[in-house]
Design a protein around this motif. Structure first.
Motif: not given
Length: 374
Positions: A150-158
């Motif tokens: 219920d606690f997620n940090v999404y790491i933006a990657k290109s």
């Protein structure tokens, strides 16, 4: 013990300080150190060459070539430049026999820790005083366990990201998300911003915000965060338990320092026409936010990188507000290079602070450290 406590104490106790760098970063570092809690005297600004240097003084302090000064070998030299100049400056200092130096480069975690001390003093005189540093908060409920799902940090990657030297293993609550996935067939993450309701095709302008938009429309976590593959939140399991146990609504990173103010630095590094468009959009859609907007633009700090962790209710409200403003700023006719093409992402960085400042009495807001990986 706080991060970099020894280095900060070294700065506070130094009898003589010079700053290597007289550009934007050197200026910000000097402004920080000249004011509370440091209140240091700066002997000189050092540069590799005076060629092209159009000023002789900064804050009334002389700017001199490193080859033309005789600094005591025990004096502390603070190197305040972009990361790409670190190696050549370190070599130069060592060749000249200077070994007592610290790097406060733009992205460095040490520079963030140093300015955090100044931000605490700065915040005491304005609305930011209601936003607390996570590690300064005493008491509160620490949950013995938390539901990581219920606690997620999404790491933006290109797929265009430059490779970093460090090997980073995602923590249990970190998940990779590929941004701009609609613009390429290459896949670098299991989660992409091009399925469901999305604006993936607009990644060139929105940067990591195409991930934020996707999370807003498609993710159901109780707490949703956004970070970058080079920049990660410094959070322990205990920190996350505290956040959940005390119903913290927003988690940010240590803010960026701008001198003479946030608007002036945006004008210097970007197109002020975009800033004016942002102001007009706020005036049209959310005029009650204008006072907070003016406080940010005339102030010295803003929460950068579009890095955030928010409760679901807060995220929904923020994204509705943010994307409606950016939508009015989209139709720009300015000819841009690839960097300036990211203007909506740049505007959003400042808008985050406007939203936070305006809602400081409505939400439980904290900030914490980050890690930067070169």
């Amino acid at each position: 013990m706080r991060r970099f406590e020894d280095e900060i104490n070294l700065i506070k106790s130094a009898s003589s300080i010079s700053i290597y760098g007289a550009g934007d970063i050197g200026t910000q570092v000097a402004y920080c150190l000249l004011n509370a809690p440091y209140k240091k005297s700066i002997e000189t600004f050092l540069v590799t060459s005076l060629e092209g240097q159009n000023k002789k003084l900064l804050f009334g302090i002389p700017i001199k070539s490193i080859d033309d000064v005789n600094i005591h070998k025990d004096s502390l030299i603070i190197v305040a430049v972009l990361e790409k100049y670190k190696d050549e400056i370190a070599l130069k200092l060592q060749e000249l026999g200077y070994n007592n130096y610290l790097f406060l480069t733009f992205e460095s975690d040490l520079w963030a820790a140093v300015r955090r001390e100044h931000f605490v003093e700065y915040a005491n005189n304005n609305t930011f005083s209601k936003i607390k540093y996570l590690k300064d908060i005493d008491g509160g409920e620490i949950l013995k366990a938390y539901a990581a799902k219920d606690f997620n940090v999404y790491i933006a990657k290109s797929h265009k990201d430059k490779k970093i030297s460090a090997v980073i293993n995602n923590r249990l609550w970190e998940k990779d998300i590929q941004v701009g996935a609609e613009l390429t067939t290459e896949r670098i993450a299991d989660i992409v911003d091009s399925i469901g309701v999305n604006i993936s095709r607009k990644n060139a302008n929105y940067c990591e915000l195409t991930a934020l938009y996707w999370l807003w429309k498609n993710c159901k976590d109780d707490y949703v965060g956004l970070s970058h593959y080079r920049r990660r939140f410094d959070l322990s399991d205990e920190d996350i338990s505290f956040i959940k146990g005390n119903e913290v609504d927003i988690v940010l990173t240590i803010p960026i320092l701008n001198y003479p103010n946030v608007r002036a630095m945006y004008d210097k590094n970007h197109y002020i026409k975009d800033w004016n468009c942002m102001e007009q959009a706020i005036a049209e859609l959310y005029p009650n936010y204008l006072s907070s907007f003016y406080e940010i633009e005339n102030g010295n700090y803003y929460f950068a990188y579009n890095m955030l962790i928010m409760s679901r209710e807060c995220l929904d409200r923020y994204c509705e507000w943010l994307f409606s403003i950016l939508d009015l700023c989209e139709n720009s006719h300015i000819e841009r290079d690839n960097y300036q093409n990211r203007y909506l992402g740049f505007l959003a960085e400042r808008l985050l602070s406007v939203f936070v400042l305006h809602n400081v009495d409505n939400y439980n807001i904290v900030y914490t450290d980050k890690f930067f990986y070169e």
